[in-house]
Design a protein around this motif. Sequence first.
Motif, PDB file in Angstrom:
ATOM      1  N   GLU A  31       0.822  -1.209   0.000  1.00 38.03           N
ATOM      2  CA  GLU A  31       0.000   0.000   0.000  1.00 38.03           C
ATOM      3  C   GLU A  31       0.858   1.263   0.000  1.00 38.03           C
ATOM      4  N   THR A  32       1.936   1.255   0.792  1.00 39.42           N
ATOM      5  CA  THR A  32       2.820   2.422   0.863  1.00 39.42           C
ATOM      6  C   THR A  32       3.508   2.665  -0.467  1.00 39.42           C
ATOM      7  N   ALA A  33       4.075   1.614  -1.051  1.00 39.01           N
ATOM      8  CA  ALA A  33       4.767   1.748  -2.331  1.00 39.01           C
ATOM      9  C   ALA A  33       3.810   2.206  -3.422  1.00 39.01           C
ATOM     10  N   THR A  34       2.650   1.589  -3.490  1.00 40.57           N
ATOM     11  CA  THR A  34       1.664   1.942  -4.505  1.00 40.57           C
ATOM     12  C   THR A  34       1.175   3.377  -4.316  1.00 40.57           C
ATOM     13  N   ALA A  35       0.965   3.781  -3.060  1.00 45.00           N
ATOM     14  CA  ALA A  35       0.494   5.143  -2.785  1.00 45.00           C
ATOM     15  C   ALA A  35       1.528   6.179  -3.221  1.00 45.00           C
ATOM     16  N   LEU A  36       2.793   5.920  -2.943  1.00 43.49           N
ATOM     17  CA  LEU A  36       3.833   6.867  -3.334  1.00 43.49           C
ATOM     18  C   LEU A  36       3.909   6.985  -4.859  1.00 43.49           C
ATOM     19  N   ILE A  37       3.883   5.867  -5.538  1.00 43.56           N
ATOM     20  CA  ILE A  37       3.933   5.876  -7.012  1.00 43.56           C
ATOM     21  C   ILE A  37       2.713   6.605  -7.574  1.00 43.56           C
ATOM     22  N   THR A  38       1.551   6.304  -7.027  1.00 40.45           N
ATOM     23  CA  THR A  38       0.310   6.948  -7.468  1.00 40.45           C
ATOM     24  C   THR A  38       0.353   8.450  -7.216  1.00 40.45           C
ATOM     25  N   ASN A  39       0.854   8.862  -6.046  1.00 41.30           N
ATOM     26  CA  ASN A  39       0.929  10.289  -5.718  1.00 41.30           C
ATOM     27  C   ASN A  39       1.885  11.027  -6.643  1.00 41.30           C
ATOM     28  N   LEU A  40       3.021  10.417  -6.955  1.00 39.67           N
ATOM     29  CA  LEU A  40       3.961  11.044  -7.891  1.00 39.67           C
ATOM     30  C   LEU A  40       3.316  11.204  -9.269  1.00 39.67           C
ATOM     31  N   ALA A  41       2.598  10.184  -9.717  1.00 36.91           N
ATOM     32  CA  ALA A  41       1.930  10.257 -11.020  1.00 36.91           C
ATOM     33  C   ALA A  41       0.823  11.312 -11.011  1.00 36.91           C
ATOM     34  N   GLN A  42       0.057  11.393  -9.922  1.00 36.60           N
ATOM     35  CA  GLN A  42      -1.005  12.400  -9.842  1.00 36.60           C
ATOM     36  C   GLN A  42      -0.434  13.814  -9.819  1.00 36.60           C
ATOM     37  N   LEU A  43       0.650  13.982  -9.079  1.00 36.72           N
ATOM     38  CA  LEU A  43       1.309  15.280  -9.060  1.00 36.72           C
ATOM     39  C   LEU A  43       1.803  15.638 -10.465  1.00 36.72           C
ATOM     40  N   GLY A  44       2.375  14.667 -11.147  1.00 35.62           N
ATOM     41  CA  GLY A  44       2.821  14.886 -12.522  1.00 35.62           C
ATOM     42  C   GLY A  44       1.683  15.283 -13.441  1.00 35.62           C
ATOM     43  N   SER A  97      -1.065  22.076 -15.757  1.00 37.44           N
ATOM     44  CA  SER A  97      -0.688  23.469 -15.490  1.00 37.44           C
ATOM     45  C   SER A  97       0.436  23.941 -16.411  1.00 37.44           C
ATOM     46  N   ASP A  98       0.724  23.157 -17.443  1.00 35.43           N
ATOM     47  CA  ASP A  98       1.766  23.480 -18.426  1.00 35.43           C
ATOM     48  C   ASP A  98       3.172  23.491 -17.836  1.00 35.43           C
ATOM     49  N   ASP A  99       3.370  22.812 -16.718  1.00 32.90           N
ATOM     50  CA  ASP A  99       4.704  22.686 -16.125  1.00 32.90           C
ATOM     51  C   ASP A  99       5.263  21.328 -16.538  1.00 32.90           C
ATOM     52  N   TYR A 100       5.628  21.227 -17.813  1.00 29.65           N
ATOM     53  CA  TYR A 100       5.975  19.935 -18.404  1.00 29.65           C
ATOM     54  C   TYR A 100       7.242  19.327 -17.803  1.00 29.65           C
ATOM     55  N   GLN A 101       8.238  20.153 -17.526  1.00 29.28           N
ATOM     56  CA  GLN A 101       9.487  19.609 -16.984  1.00 29.28           C
ATOM     57  C   GLN A 101       9.269  18.967 -15.613  1.00 29.28           C
ATOM     58  N   GLU A 102       8.511  19.621 -14.754  1.00 30.95           N
ATOM     59  CA  GLU A 102       8.229  19.046 -13.427  1.00 30.95           C
ATOM     60  C   GLU A 102       7.338  17.811 -13.541  1.00 30.95           C
ATOM     61  N   ALA A 103       6.411  17.848 -14.473  1.00 32.30           N
ATOM     62  CA  ALA A 103       5.549  16.687 -14.688  1.00 32.30           C
ATOM     63  C   ALA A 103       6.387  15.484 -15.114  1.00 32.30           C
ATOM     64  N   TYR A 135       6.933  11.907 -13.079  1.00 29.94           N
ATOM     65  CA  TYR A 135       6.662  10.616 -13.723  1.00 29.94           C
ATOM     66  C   TYR A 135       7.919   9.764 -13.751  1.00 29.94           C
ATOM     67  N   GLN A 136       9.056  10.407 -14.018  1.00 31.60           N
ATOM     68  CA  GLN A 136      10.321   9.677 -14.045  1.00 31.60           C
ATOM     69  C   GLN A 136      10.659   9.148 -12.645  1.00 31.60           C
TER      70      GLN A 136
END
Length: 176
Positions: free
Chosen positions: A14-27, A33-39, A43-44
């Motif tokens: 759950e922790t690993a999946t949540a972190l991966i999911t949160n990074l993807a959602q933030l991306g 918001s047109d912040d492609y480099q941060e996105a 994702y990376q």
Amino acid sequence: EKRLAQNPNNVSMETATALITNLAQLGRLQFKSDDYQEAISNYQRALDLIEELMAQNPSSKILPFPDTMRFNMLISTGFMHLYNVDLAAALSMYQRALAITLVESNTLDSPEYKQADVLDRIGAIQLQSGERSAALSSYQDSLSIREKLVVQDPDDSDLKRKLKDIHRLIAKGFVA
């Protein structure tokens, strides 16, 4: 993220999946918001995390469906690179996703469909980059897969539409 990197064997699914999911959602939010480099960066980071967990624990069940998570993250990251007009980075992501579909032991749902879709993406980038013969080869490989799939499931209207689309792509890109 640091705790996960320090001791990947002591992290719940759950922790690993949540972190991966949160990074993807933030991306995704950054992308909108047109912040492609941060996105792309987030994702990376999610992709790196998936790959680290898979490498450190190849037989572990920390990640549910690791092939699917990695495949989807590669496709999404490739799309973001493409949108950011970094064709080489997009092509690299798509080629890595294609490699997953070619491994017999993968756990992807419908790997042949995914393989054909990735070949279409690769062909589009190759065509856009002026690599016509490579693009034609990718499109022909995709066409071959789709033709076999239509024989297996002749009632699949989505598959028939994609087959027609690939015929149109080949004609449009190579007959002109």
